[in-house]
Design an enzyme around this catalytic site. Structure first.
Site, PDB file in Angstrom:
ATOM      1  N   PHE A   9      -0.460  28.562 -54.812  1.00 16.49           N
ATOM      2  CA  PHE A   9       0.108  27.067 -54.767  1.00 16.49           C
ATOM      3  C   PHE A   9       0.310  27.121 -53.575  1.00 16.49           C
ATOM      4  CE2 PHE A   9       0.966  28.233 -59.457  1.00 16.49           C
ATOM      5  CZ  PHE A   9       0.401  26.831 -60.004  1.00 16.49           C
ATOM      6  N   ASP A  10       0.009  26.198 -53.252  1.00 18.29           N
ATOM      7  CA  ASP A  10       0.980  25.361 -51.225  1.00 18.29           C
ATOM      8  C   ASP A  10       2.403  25.282 -52.207  1.00 18.29           C
ATOM      9  OD1 ASP A  10       1.628  24.589 -48.710  1.00 18.29           O
ATOM     10  OD2 ASP A  10       0.927  22.374 -49.193  1.00 18.29           O
ATOM     11  N   VAL A  11       3.638  25.430 -51.090  1.00 11.85           N
ATOM     12  CA  VAL A  11       4.971  24.482 -51.613  1.00 11.85           C
ATOM     13  C   VAL A  11       4.899  23.344 -50.969  1.00 11.85           C
ATOM     14  CG1 VAL A  11       6.828  25.279 -51.002  1.00 11.85           C
ATOM     15  CG2 VAL A  11       5.347  27.645 -51.436  1.00 11.85           C
TER      16      VAL A  11
END
Length: 222
Positions: A9-11
Protein backbone atom coordinates in the site's frame (compact mmCIF):
# COMPACT_ATOMS: atom_id res chain seq x y z
CA UNK A 1 -2.88 -14.23 -10.80
CA UNK A 2 -2.93 -16.81 -8.07
CA UNK A 3 0.78 -16.20 -7.41
CA UNK A 4 0.15 -12.87 -5.63
CA UNK A 5 1.21 -13.28 -2.00
CA UNK A 6 1.78 -9.70 -0.85
CA UNK A 7 -0.08 -6.41 -1.14
CA UNK A 8 1.91 -3.17 -0.91
CA UNK A 9 0.00 0.00 0.00
CA UNK A 10 0.96 3.56 -0.68
CA UNK A 11 -0.44 5.75 2.12
CA UNK A 12 -1.38 9.26 1.00
CA UNK A 13 -4.16 8.99 -1.56
CA UNK A 14 -4.68 5.25 -0.98
CA UNK A 15 -5.18 4.88 2.79
CA UNK A 16 -5.45 8.52 3.90
CA UNK A 17 -7.41 11.18 2.05
CA UNK A 18 -4.52 13.62 2.39
CA UNK A 19 -3.45 14.44 -1.16
CA UNK A 20 -6.11 17.13 -1.58
CA UNK A 21 -5.11 18.55 1.78
CA UNK A 22 -1.48 18.61 0.70
CA UNK A 23 -2.40 20.36 -2.54
CA UNK A 24 -4.38 22.94 -0.57
CA UNK A 25 -1.43 23.74 1.69
CA UNK A 26 0.98 23.91 -1.26
CA UNK A 27 -1.32 26.40 -3.01
CA UNK A 28 -1.61 28.49 0.16
CA UNK A 29 2.14 28.58 0.78
CA UNK A 30 3.13 29.22 -2.83
CA UNK A 31 0.61 32.05 -3.01
CA UNK A 32 2.47 33.85 -0.21
CA UNK A 33 5.50 33.89 -2.50
CA UNK A 34 3.56 35.08 -5.52
CA UNK A 35 3.53 31.78 -7.41
CA UNK A 36 0.38 30.12 -8.67
CA UNK A 37 -0.06 26.40 -8.03
CA UNK A 38 -3.04 24.25 -8.93
CA UNK A 39 -4.10 20.62 -8.63
CA UNK A 40 -2.74 19.81 -12.08
CA UNK A 41 0.75 20.98 -11.13
CA UNK A 42 0.55 19.23 -7.77
CA UNK A 43 -0.33 15.86 -9.35
CA UNK A 44 2.86 16.10 -11.41
CA UNK A 45 4.99 15.93 -8.24
CA UNK A 46 2.78 14.07 -5.73
CA UNK A 47 3.85 10.66 -4.53
CA UNK A 48 7.51 11.66 -4.26
CA UNK A 49 9.55 12.36 -1.15
CA UNK A 50 10.55 15.94 -0.27
CA UNK A 51 13.68 15.92 -2.42
CA UNK A 52 11.69 14.54 -5.33
CA UNK A 53 8.98 17.18 -4.95
CA UNK A 54 11.54 19.98 -4.77
CA UNK A 55 13.32 18.66 -7.87
CA UNK A 56 9.99 18.50 -9.72
CA UNK A 57 9.00 22.03 -8.72
CA UNK A 58 12.40 23.35 -9.83
CA UNK A 59 11.80 21.77 -13.24
CA UNK A 60 8.31 23.30 -13.49
CA UNK A 61 8.99 26.80 -12.14
CA UNK A 62 12.72 27.15 -12.67
CA UNK A 63 15.52 26.31 -10.26
CA UNK A 64 16.31 29.91 -9.32
CA UNK A 65 12.71 31.07 -8.98
CA UNK A 66 12.37 30.31 -5.27
CA UNK A 67 13.90 28.43 -2.35
CA UNK A 68 11.50 25.51 -2.69
CA UNK A 69 13.03 23.71 0.29
CA UNK A 70 12.07 26.65 2.52
CA UNK A 71 8.58 26.69 1.00
CA UNK A 72 8.24 22.93 1.53
CA UNK A 73 9.25 23.29 5.17
CA UNK A 74 6.62 25.97 5.77
CA UNK A 75 3.92 23.99 3.97
CA UNK A 76 4.75 20.81 5.88
CA UNK A 77 4.71 22.54 9.28
CA UNK A 78 1.23 23.95 8.67
CA UNK A 79 -0.15 20.68 7.36
CA UNK A 80 1.35 18.61 10.18
CA UNK A 81 -0.24 20.93 12.73
CA UNK A 82 -3.66 20.26 11.21
CA UNK A 83 -3.12 16.51 10.94
CA UNK A 84 -1.89 16.27 14.53
CA UNK A 85 -4.83 18.23 15.92
CA UNK A 86 -7.66 16.49 14.04
CA UNK A 87 -8.61 12.96 12.95
CA UNK A 88 -6.87 12.02 9.72
CA UNK A 89 -9.42 11.44 6.94
CA UNK A 90 -9.44 7.79 5.85
CA UNK A 91 -10.50 6.80 2.36
CA UNK A 92 -13.49 4.46 1.84
CA UNK A 93 -12.87 0.73 2.16
CA UNK A 94 -9.59 0.83 4.08
CA UNK A 95 -10.55 -1.34 7.03
CA UNK A 96 -12.72 -3.63 4.90
CA UNK A 97 -9.83 -4.49 2.58
CA UNK A 98 -7.30 -4.80 5.41
CA UNK A 99 -9.55 -7.20 7.33
CA UNK A 100 -10.21 -9.19 4.16
CA UNK A 101 -6.54 -9.46 3.15
CA UNK A 102 -5.46 -10.52 6.65
CA UNK A 103 -8.17 -13.18 6.72
CA UNK A 104 -6.96 -14.51 3.37
CA UNK A 105 -3.36 -14.68 4.56
CA UNK A 106 -1.76 -12.06 2.33
CA UNK A 107 1.40 -10.36 3.57
CA UNK A 108 0.81 -6.62 3.87
CA UNK A 109 3.29 -3.78 3.50
CA UNK A 110 3.37 0.00 3.37
CA UNK A 111 5.69 1.93 1.03
CA UNK A 112 5.26 5.66 1.53
CA UNK A 113 7.37 8.66 0.56
CA UNK A 114 6.55 10.24 3.94
CA UNK A 115 9.35 9.97 6.48
CA UNK A 116 9.14 7.28 9.14
CA UNK A 117 8.42 9.32 12.27
CA UNK A 118 5.53 11.17 10.67
CA UNK A 119 3.94 8.25 8.77
CA UNK A 120 4.26 5.82 11.67
CA UNK A 121 2.57 8.28 14.01
CA UNK A 122 -0.36 8.72 11.63
CA UNK A 123 -0.81 5.01 10.97
CA UNK A 124 -0.86 4.31 14.71
CA UNK A 125 -3.18 7.24 15.41
CA UNK A 126 -5.83 5.81 13.07
CA UNK A 127 -5.38 2.16 14.19
CA UNK A 128 -3.92 0.94 10.89
CA UNK A 129 -0.31 0.23 11.90
CA UNK A 130 -0.95 -3.17 13.48
CA UNK A 131 -2.48 -4.56 10.27
CA UNK A 132 0.79 -4.12 8.39
CA UNK A 133 3.64 -6.64 8.38
CA UNK A 134 6.47 -4.54 6.91
CA UNK A 135 7.16 -0.85 6.26
CA UNK A 136 9.40 1.27 4.09
CA UNK A 137 9.46 5.05 4.46
CA UNK A 138 10.73 7.93 2.38
CA UNK A 139 13.71 8.64 4.64
CA UNK A 140 14.82 4.99 4.45
CA UNK A 141 15.61 5.07 0.74
CA UNK A 142 18.10 6.98 -1.34
CA UNK A 143 15.91 7.56 -4.37
CA UNK A 144 12.36 8.91 -4.60
CA UNK A 145 9.56 7.41 -6.64
CA UNK A 146 9.44 6.95 -9.66
CA UNK A 147 12.62 5.05 -8.81
CA UNK A 148 11.49 1.55 -7.71
CA UNK A 149 13.88 1.36 -4.73
CA UNK A 150 11.19 1.73 -2.06
CA UNK A 151 9.10 -1.13 -3.48
CA UNK A 152 12.09 -3.42 -4.04
CA UNK A 153 13.25 -2.91 -0.46
CA UNK A 154 9.86 -3.58 1.12
CA UNK A 155 9.34 -6.67 -1.05
CA UNK A 156 12.67 -7.95 0.21
CA UNK A 157 11.50 -7.37 3.78
CA UNK A 158 8.38 -9.42 2.97
CA UNK A 159 10.69 -12.13 1.55
CA UNK A 160 8.79 -11.95 -1.74
CA UNK A 161 9.76 -11.38 -5.36
CA UNK A 162 8.30 -8.32 -7.14
CA UNK A 163 6.22 -10.69 -9.28
CA UNK A 164 4.56 -12.00 -6.11
CA UNK A 165 3.44 -8.53 -4.98
CA UNK A 166 0.56 -6.28 -5.96
CA UNK A 167 1.12 -2.53 -5.47
CA UNK A 168 -1.76 -0.14 -4.78
CA UNK A 169 -0.84 3.39 -5.90
CA UNK A 170 -2.60 6.67 -6.67
CA UNK A 171 0.21 8.79 -8.13
CA UNK A 172 1.88 8.63 -11.55
CA UNK A 173 5.28 8.52 -9.84
CA UNK A 174 4.21 5.55 -7.73
CA UNK A 175 2.71 3.69 -10.68
CA UNK A 176 5.89 4.19 -12.69
CA UNK A 177 8.04 3.06 -9.75
CA UNK A 178 6.04 -0.16 -9.42
CA UNK A 179 6.24 -0.82 -13.16
CA UNK A 180 9.98 -0.18 -13.31
CA UNK A 181 10.51 -2.56 -10.38
CA UNK A 182 8.67 -5.45 -12.03
CA UNK A 183 5.60 -5.22 -9.80
CA UNK A 184 1.99 -5.55 -10.85
CA UNK A 185 0.09 -2.40 -9.90
CA UNK A 186 -3.48 -1.20 -9.52
CA UNK A 187 -4.06 2.50 -9.91
CA UNK A 188 -6.42 3.60 -7.12
CA UNK A 189 -7.92 6.77 -8.55
CA UNK A 190 -7.71 9.80 -6.29
CA UNK A 191 -6.65 13.25 -7.53
CA UNK A 192 -5.08 11.90 -10.71
CA UNK A 193 -7.30 10.17 -13.26
CA UNK A 194 -5.80 7.18 -15.05
CA UNK A 195 -3.95 8.38 -18.15
CA UNK A 196 -3.16 6.36 -21.27
CA UNK A 197 0.50 6.27 -20.23
CA UNK A 198 -0.44 4.90 -16.82
CA UNK A 199 -2.65 2.24 -18.41
CA UNK A 200 0.45 0.79 -20.05
CA UNK A 201 2.00 0.31 -16.60
CA UNK A 202 -0.91 -1.13 -14.59
CA UNK A 203 -3.09 -4.21 -14.59
CA UNK A 204 -6.25 -2.41 -13.43
CA UNK A 205 -7.69 0.96 -12.48
CA UNK A 206 -10.10 1.10 -9.54
CA UNK A 207 -12.08 4.05 -8.21
CA UNK A 208 -11.66 3.02 -4.55
CA UNK A 209 -10.53 0.22 -2.26
CA UNK A 210 -13.95 -1.45 -2.40
CA UNK A 211 -13.33 -2.01 -6.10
CA UNK A 212 -9.78 -3.19 -5.38
CA UNK A 213 -11.12 -5.80 -2.95
CA UNK A 214 -13.56 -7.11 -5.57
CA UNK A 215 -10.77 -7.22 -8.16
CA UNK A 216 -8.55 -9.28 -5.85
CA UNK A 217 -11.43 -11.63 -5.06
CA UNK A 218 -11.99 -12.26 -8.78
CA UNK A 219 -8.39 -12.40 -9.96
CA UNK A 220 -6.07 -13.41 -7.12
CA UNK A 221 -7.84 -15.60 -4.59
CA UNK A 222 -7.41 -19.32 -4.85
Amino acid sequence: MKDIKGIIFDVDGVIFDTERMSSKFWKKTMDRYGLEMNDEIYTEVMGRNVDGIISGLEEIYGKDTLDFRKVASEKTAEMVEELDSKPIPILPGVFEILDYLKTKGYKLAVATSTRKERAEKRLKKEDIYDYIDEFMYGDQVEYSKPNPEIFLKVAEKLNLQPSECLVLEDSPAGVEAAYRGGFRCIHVVDMKKTTEEMRKQIIASCENLHEVKKWIELNCDK
